[in-house]
Write a protein that holds these residues in place. Structure first.
Motif, PDB file in Angstrom:
ATOM      1  N   ILE A 133     -34.099   3.537 -11.658  1.00  0.00           N
ATOM      2  CA  ILE A 133     -34.283   4.962 -11.372  1.00  0.00           C
ATOM      3  C   ILE A 133     -35.743   5.291 -11.627  1.00  0.00           C
ATOM      4  O   ILE A 133     -36.293   4.929 -12.670  1.00  0.00           O
ATOM      5  N   ARG A 134     -36.376   5.934 -10.670  1.00  0.00           N
ATOM      6  CA  ARG A 134     -37.800   6.246 -10.802  1.00  0.00           C
ATOM      7  C   ARG A 134     -38.026   7.729 -10.575  1.00  0.00           C
ATOM      8  O   ARG A 134     -37.399   8.322  -9.685  1.00  0.00           O
ATOM      9  N   SER A 135     -38.933   8.307 -11.356  1.00  0.00           N
ATOM     10  CA  SER A 135     -39.333   9.701 -11.175  1.00  0.00           C
ATOM     11  C   SER A 135     -40.845   9.770 -11.254  1.00  0.00           C
ATOM     12  O   SER A 135     -41.431   9.476 -12.295  1.00  0.00           O
ATOM     13  N   MET A 189     -45.842  -0.303  -9.302  1.00  0.00           N
ATOM     14  CA  MET A 189     -45.930  -0.248 -10.761  1.00  0.00           C
ATOM     15  C   MET A 189     -45.475  -1.555 -11.434  1.00  0.00           C
ATOM     16  O   MET A 189     -44.482  -1.584 -12.168  1.00  0.00           O
ATOM     17  N   ARG A 198     -41.209  11.551 -16.388  1.00  0.00           N
ATOM     18  CA  ARG A 198     -41.592  10.471 -15.483  1.00  0.00           C
ATOM     19  C   ARG A 198     -40.918   9.181 -15.901  1.00  0.00           C
ATOM     20  O   ARG A 198     -40.814   8.891 -17.104  1.00  0.00           O
ATOM     21  N   SER A 199     -40.493   8.389 -14.921  1.00  0.00           N
ATOM     22  CA  SER A 199     -39.910   7.066 -15.173  1.00  0.00           C
ATOM     23  C   SER A 199     -40.517   6.096 -14.184  1.00  0.00           C
ATOM     24  O   SER A 199     -40.319   6.228 -12.976  1.00  0.00           O
ATOM     25  N   LEU A 200     -41.267   5.129 -14.689  1.00  0.00           N
ATOM     26  CA  LEU A 200     -41.991   4.201 -13.819  1.00  0.00           C
ATOM     27  C   LEU A 200     -41.323   2.849 -13.707  1.00  0.00           C
ATOM     28  O   LEU A 200     -41.618   2.081 -12.800  1.00  0.00           O
ATOM     29  N   GLY A 201     -40.470   2.512 -14.685  1.00  0.00           N
ATOM     30  CA  GLY A 201     -39.857   1.187 -14.652  1.00  0.00           C
ATOM     31  C   GLY A 201     -40.737   0.101 -15.238  1.00  0.00           C
ATOM     32  O   GLY A 201     -40.529  -1.077 -14.951  1.00  0.00           O
ATOM     33  N   ASN A 218     -39.616  -3.368 -10.004  1.00  0.00           N
ATOM     34  CA  ASN A 218     -40.629  -2.806  -9.103  1.00  0.00           C
ATOM     35  C   ASN A 218     -41.237  -3.887  -8.220  1.00  0.00           C
ATOM     36  O   ASN A 218     -41.446  -3.686  -7.018  1.00  0.00           O
TER      37      ASN A 218
END
Lengths: 332, 332
Positions: free
Chosen positions: A224-226, B118, B225-228, B111
């Motif tokens: 899940i990405r934001s 990312m 924010r969520s980048l992984g 990713n």
């Protein structure tokens, strides 16, 4: 409205790409001024709906630049920009059949304020209500996305989208499992039963949870990405990096350029809100201005289905797991 | 253990930066092969815990390259890499006082598989249990982060971190309001009462909700924010783009380089799990290997408090809103 001929469209496309390059450079120049100078919170900004929604002077300067260039080159074209629209009283949908520029001078404003690189300028050109040209420039990432109907979708003008394309991979067999799911928390943070915040979170958790969890709704997505930018969410869906993007509340300048790029790359975009007969409803292209969006990346064929069939299967699997969101506008 | 002298450390730092550049290039070269060739899901990969955790051949190749270069140049140094560790049976904490390289050849594996930019290589060098050198290279973003104790933290070797630094902004007065909050959904997706998934989501919603919501816990953060990639989360916290990063479950190769960069930039890193006396507990630097991390960006002084005081205030405000996470390891 007379149709644009191919040469006119080529010329408008080249003009839009130049505009995107220059506007992105303006954003980066203004950001660079802040390295070691002003801090972002010291910049002149106006609180809009709440602290989550800031607008900077740069935003207005870049919109004025873009608007000025367009009105000089194409005085008959219509112009809709985020800044000018937001200051008006109307929330009507303003795009008609005539050639219209739909521009967000700075998408990812919160990112820009904090100097997180996920910000960009977004320039869409719409004819007969179809997003025909899209240019997205994220200058801190050195990424320029562009597309024009019939001319392909591109990263930095040289790399065709989606990136993986020989062949373009089909949608995963057990989608949304295996998919990267992109979503945003947004600025509607009301903690009330059934608020958009809680509807979104319930949907996110359904997509995330293990298979078998959530009363059979667990989607076990791959990630899940934001990012905090609807425009870049769409660009990365067109690129194939994100498989699914689901969001409500965007305005047309947030998505016009991204939709042009996504569709030209072969992606699908429809409504975020599941129709009642979501298993059988025909899956229609979203109406620009609907504020409710579900995008699926470009997909190739598998041994059992076409790319479009895989995308539609994925749409239904998402609809099965998400709540209706409550965003509306007059006249749509 | 004899202490490293400054010249030795300079040499090791330069070596680590070169290693990061080369390893990042290897990651990008392997990714480029896939544009128009193999699709990622067709690559040889091995399922580890579940579909969310894939490991590719590239991962192993890059680790072998880094390990080989280090053992040639510094045969007495210890080496801990994600790939070699993961294949072992032990989950013990392996870092002692001796000079130790702690390497994740590819952070942001999901990713990378989907070609979302990312992803990065992460190289940490630890002496006396302190992360002393950190190099993070995200080649698709053209971003190289590096730091060495006493020598500053840098983006692309020229831009000091944090980016905004004259002056470095204090923490927002009403933090976490005004803060960008970085967090990850992770791969523990069990849908059981009190699972890590549900503890995380409850914490995220507390941070997101309006002030006054969530029984007074609403944090109204500026963005989520969520980048992984834990590594890049730390790098962007060092840069000042993220104000707060909160996460559980990381291993030391996910964070060693990032911690070196964050601390050298002036950031604070402590434990994710609120102590019982969270209002008064002294705020200690996290132990590498604890698997529970809360990072706060570099902060300047305000008219009422020092940078450190602002960071500690923010830590307590986060602790007030988050649940304890359930990640442990033998021997810590």
């Amino acid at each position: 409205m007379p149709k644009l001929n191919p040469e006119e469209l080529d010329e408008i496309y080249a003009f839009a790409v130049d505009l995107g390059k220059n506007a992105g450079r303006m954003l980066l120049d203004a950001a660079n001024l802040r390295f070691g100078n002003d801090r972002p919170e010291d910049q002149a900004h106006v609180e809009k709906d709440n602290a989550v929604d800031l607008v900077t002077q740069t935003d207005e300067d870049v919109e004025a630049y873009i608007k000025g260039q367009i009105s000089k080159k194409y005085p008959t074209h219509k112009f809709i920009g985020e800044e000018s629209y937001s200051k008006g009283a109307s929330r009507d949908y303003l795009i008609g059949d005539e050639p219209t520029w739909c521009v967000d001078p700075l998408d990812g404003t919160v990112n820009y304020i904090h100097l997180f690189p996920m910000f960009c300028v977004s320039i869409g050109f719409i004819v007969n209500n179809k997003a025909t040209i899209g240019v997205i420039h994220a200058p801190f990432l050195n990424q320029l996305f562009s597309a024009c109907a019939g001319r392909g979708a591109w990263l930095n003008e040289t790399q065709p989208l989606p990136l993986i394309r020989d062949p373009i991979p089909p949608m995963p067999e057990k989608a949304p499992s295996g998919c990267v799911f992109s979503c945003e928390w947004g600025k509607d943070r009301r903690d009330q039963p059934d608020s958009n915040l809680h509807r979104k979170v319930e949907s996110f958790v359904n997509m995330a949870a293990e298979i078998g969890g959530r009363s059979g709704r667990g989607g076990m997505v791959h990630g899940i990405r934001s990012l905090g930018s609807a425009t870049l969410d769409l660009a990365y869906t067109a690129m194939g990096s994100f498989d699914i993007w689901w969001e409500g509340g965007c305005w047309e300048w947030d998505v016009a350029a991204g939709i042009a790029i996504l569709q030209e790359a072969g992606g699908l975009i429809t409504t975020a809100n599941p129709p009642k007969d979501h298993l059988t409803a025909s899956i229609e292209d979203v109406k620009l201005g609907s504020r409710l969006y579900l995008a699926i990346r470009p997909a190739g064929l598998s041994s059992t289905e076409s790319g479009r069939q895989g995308q539609e299967r994925t749409v239904r699997e998402v609809w099965r797991r998400v709540r209706n969101l409550d965003y509306s506008r007059p006249g749509v």
